[in-house]
Design a protein around this motif. Structure first.
Motif, PDB file in Angstrom:
ATOM      1  N   SER A 136       0.828  -1.213   0.000  1.00 23.03           N
ATOM      2  CA  SER A 136       0.000   0.000   0.000  1.00 23.03           C
ATOM      3  C   SER A 136       0.861   1.262   0.000  1.00 23.03           C
ATOM      4  O   SER A 136       0.506   2.271  -0.628  1.00 23.03           O
ATOM      5  CB  SER A 136      -0.948  -0.002   1.203  1.00 23.03           C
ATOM      6  N   THR A 137       2.001   1.209   0.687  1.00 28.54           N
ATOM      7  CA  THR A 137       2.909   2.351   0.701  1.00 28.54           C
ATOM      8  C   THR A 137       3.453   2.623  -0.704  1.00 28.54           C
ATOM      9  O   THR A 137       3.507   3.773  -1.156  1.00 28.54           O
ATOM     10  CB  THR A 137       4.083   2.096   1.667  1.00 28.54           C
ATOM     11  N   ALA A 138       3.844   1.568  -1.398  1.00 27.35           N
ATOM     12  CA  ALA A 138       4.373   1.708  -2.753  1.00 27.35           C
ATOM     13  C   ALA A 138       3.308   2.248  -3.703  1.00 27.35           C
ATOM     14  O   ALA A 138       3.585   3.131  -4.534  1.00 27.35           O
ATOM     15  CB  ALA A 138       4.896   0.363  -3.241  1.00 27.35           C
ATOM     16  N   ILE A 166       9.954  -1.959   0.929  1.00 25.27           N
ATOM     17  CA  ILE A 166       9.231  -1.002   0.094  1.00 25.27           C
ATOM     18  C   ILE A 166       9.958  -0.795  -1.228  1.00 25.27           C
ATOM     19  O   ILE A 166       9.334  -0.728  -2.294  1.00 25.27           O
ATOM     20  CB  ILE A 166       9.037   0.331   0.838  1.00 25.27           C
ATOM     21  N   GLY A 167      11.279  -0.691  -1.179  1.00 27.03           N
ATOM     22  CA  GLY A 167      12.055  -0.497  -2.395  1.00 27.03           C
ATOM     23  C   GLY A 167      11.854  -1.627  -3.394  1.00 27.03           C
ATOM     24  O   GLY A 167      11.704  -1.390  -4.594  1.00 27.03           O
ATOM     25  N   LYS A 168      11.837  -2.852  -2.903  1.00 22.62           N
ATOM     26  CA  LYS A 168      11.639  -4.017  -3.774  1.00 22.62           C
ATOM     27  C   LYS A 168      10.268  -3.975  -4.446  1.00 22.62           C
ATOM     28  O   LYS A 168      10.127  -4.221  -5.651  1.00 22.62           O
ATOM     29  CB  LYS A 168      11.799  -5.310  -2.976  1.00 22.62           C
ATOM     30  N   VAL A 169       9.226  -3.690  -3.641  1.00 26.28           N
ATOM     31  CA  VAL A 169       7.867  -3.651  -4.180  1.00 26.28           C
ATOM     32  C   VAL A 169       7.715  -2.505  -5.176  1.00 26.28           C
ATOM     33  O   VAL A 169       7.120  -2.657  -6.247  1.00 26.28           O
ATOM     34  CB  VAL A 169       6.836  -3.531  -3.041  1.00 26.28           C
ATOM     35  N   LEU A 170       8.274  -1.339  -4.834  1.00 24.75           N
ATOM     36  CA  LEU A 170       8.213  -0.174  -5.719  1.00 24.75           C
ATOM     37  C   LEU A 170       8.860  -0.465  -7.064  1.00 24.75           C
ATOM     38  O   LEU A 170       8.300  -0.150  -8.127  1.00 24.75           O
ATOM     39  CB  LEU A 170       8.932   1.004  -5.057  1.00 24.75           C
TER      40      LEU A 170
END
Length: 232
Positions: A136-138, A166-170
């Motif tokens: 959800s943050t991404a 988060i970096g990976k998902v983004l």
């Protein structure tokens, strides 16, 4: 499994309001403090609004606070209230053996919990929650990027700083949108994974030489890396 009868929810934002609505749907009774301006909850008889913290938590099997619990490490985040409640006052209001669940906690919270013999659970330290929260943050970060740019994300040069959850998902989401994805990291193992996934790796030491080429920069690192000098 412990069957909960009464839940106390203290402060929070719209996510907390939606959570209470789900609890009520499952026939729990929710006692609240610091949510008196959440109008959507006032129509339900299973939500009780208390005027003091002691009454709100008195009969609760579990007490739930916001994520983050506090932005200034002093006051509980209470977006739907004009009242003020310190983290220390919250924990001192709890009874021995009660459970406090919140997020993004700091050492002082656990110290106060130990002194009060209250069990403290930080949701963001639970891997399953942190991973799903990263999604959800991404999505939110990408929404802002779309709103604030005049070109499409597709074909844009986008830098993701940090290669944690988060970096990976983004990076995966941005790649799916057709962006040219660059990822910054310090660890050589992370740089290797970035390359393996098909993104462009950038070591932190090379950041100054590359910042000017990006259309969008998203920082997931919980420290000030983008100094005024670098931004210029």
């Amino acid at each position: 499994m412990i069957h909960l009868k009464n839940i106390a929810v203290i402060g929070g934002d719209l996510r907390i309001v939606k959570m209470i609505e789900l609890f009520v749907k499952d026939h729990y009774h929710v006692h609240t403090y610091g949510l008196e301006k959440a109008e959507s909850l006032k129509k339900d008889a299973n939500v009780t609004f208390h005027k003091n913290i002691e009454e709100a938590v008195k009969e609760a099997d579990v007490v739930i606070g916001p994520i983050p619990l506090s932005s200034n490490k002093i006051d509980v985040n209470m977006l739907f209230s004009d009242e003020k409640l310190t983290v220390e006052e919250l924990i001192h209001s709890l009874q021995e053996g009660q459970i406090l669940i919140a997020g993004n906690l700091y050492d002082k919270v656990f110290q106060l919990g130990n002194e009060a013999k209250v069990k403290i659970i930080d949701l963001l330290q639970r891997e399953e929650f942190a991973v799903l929260n990263a999604i959800s943050t991404a999505e939110g970060a990408i929404e802002i990027a779309i709103q604030e740019t005049i070109s499409t994300i597709h074909s844009s040069h986008v830098l993701v700083m940090g290669f944690g959850r988060i970096g990976k998902v983004l990076a995966k989401m941005l790649d799916g949108l057709g962006a040219n994805v660059y990822c910054e990291a310090r660890k050589y193992s992370d740089l290797a994974w970035i390359k393996a996934y098909g993104y462009h790796p950038i070591h932190l030491r090379d950041l100054n030489q590359t910042l000017g080429k990006f259309d969008v920069i998203i920082n997931t690192i919980p420290h000030q890396i983008l100094t005024e000098q670098r931004l210029e």
